[in-house]
Enzyme design. Structure first.
Site, PDB file in Angstrom:
ATOM      1  N   HIS A 239       6.408  -6.617   7.441  1.00 55.21           N
ATOM      2  CA  HIS A 239       5.420  -6.752   8.508  1.00 55.21           C
ATOM      3  C   HIS A 239       5.836  -7.914   9.403  1.00 55.21           C
ATOM      4  O   HIS A 239       6.115  -9.011   8.901  1.00 55.21           O
ATOM      5  CB  HIS A 239       4.034  -7.083   7.940  1.00 55.21           C
ATOM      6  CG  HIS A 239       3.461  -6.034   7.049  1.00 55.21           C
ATOM      7  ND1 HIS A 239       2.527  -5.128   7.474  1.00 55.21           N
ATOM      8  CD2 HIS A 239       3.681  -5.756   5.740  1.00 55.21           C
ATOM      9  CE1 HIS A 239       2.189  -4.333   6.471  1.00 55.21           C
ATOM     10  NE2 HIS A 239       2.884  -4.692   5.407  1.00 55.21           N
TER      11      HIS A 239
ATOM     12  N   HIS B 121       8.905  -2.310   3.059  1.00 53.94           N
ATOM     13  CA  HIS B 121       8.672  -2.514   4.479  1.00 53.94           C
ATOM     14  C   HIS B 121       8.294  -3.959   4.752  1.00 53.94           C
ATOM     15  O   HIS B 121       7.743  -4.644   3.907  1.00 53.94           O
ATOM     16  CB  HIS B 121       7.605  -1.552   5.029  1.00 53.94           C
ATOM     17  CG  HIS B 121       6.282  -1.624   4.350  1.00 53.94           C
ATOM     18  ND1 HIS B 121       6.052  -1.088   3.095  1.00 53.94           N
ATOM     19  CD2 HIS B 121       5.108  -2.157   4.744  1.00 53.94           C
ATOM     20  CE1 HIS B 121       4.776  -1.275   2.762  1.00 53.94           C
ATOM     21  NE2 HIS B 121       4.183  -1.931   3.752  1.00 53.94           N
TER      22      HIS B 121
ATOM     23  N   GLU C 174       0.804  -1.219   0.000  1.00 52.67           N
ATOM     24  CA  GLU C 174       0.000   0.000   0.000  1.00 52.67           C
ATOM     25  C   GLU C 174       0.838   1.271   0.000  1.00 52.67           C
ATOM     26  O   GLU C 174       0.385   2.311  -0.460  1.00 52.67           O
ATOM     27  CB  GLU C 174      -0.950  -0.003   1.198  1.00 52.67           C
ATOM     28  CG  GLU C 174      -1.996  -1.107   1.112  1.00 52.67           C
ATOM     29  CD  GLU C 174      -2.927  -1.120   2.301  1.00 52.67           C
ATOM     30  OE1 GLU C 174      -2.902  -0.189   3.127  1.00 52.67           O
ATOM     31  OE2 GLU C 174      -3.701  -2.090   2.406  1.00 52.67           O
TER      32      GLU C 174
END
Length: 114
Positions: free
Chosen positions: A103, A101, A96
């Site tokens: 998680h 990145h 998004e």
């Protein structure tokens, strides 16, 4: 995908975030829309758009991100029961924000994708 400046602002502490780890190369903070009791985002402190942009010069950052994820999993007491590490890539992969990145999810039994 949303603008990557939000992560830059978190790194520079211009945007409030629950930062739980930060060093010269990595910042980790709690996701504001958690999908599990523990949901931490781990990002490099320099811009990489997605996993498609990993190359010979910057590949070391992935190892650093994994090392910090394991450190945080132990600190959050989810390492024994288990956790999931996810890196989404681009729109169809669920990315998004246009900034690499990772998680880290845990704290409950996670549903299988397969």
């Amino acid at each position: 995908m949303h603008n990557h400046l939000i992560f830059k602002n978190i790194i520079e502490k211009k945007t409030p975030a629950s930062i739980i780890y930060q060093d010269e190369t990595i910042t980790a903070f709690k996701d504001i829309q958690p999908k599990a009791p523990v949901h931490i985002l781990i990002i490099p402190n320099f811009f990489i758009a997605s996993s498609n942009d990993i190359n010979k010069k910057n590949k070391w950052i992935i190892a650093n991100m994994f090392e910090i994820a394991v450190h945080i999993a132990k600190k959050e007491k989810i390492s024994q029961e288990g956790y999931r590490i996810i890196i989404n890539c681009n729109k169809n992969g669920g990315q998004e924000i246009n900034y690499l990145h990772m998680h880290l999810l845990g704290g409950k039994k996670l549903k299988s994708f397969f």
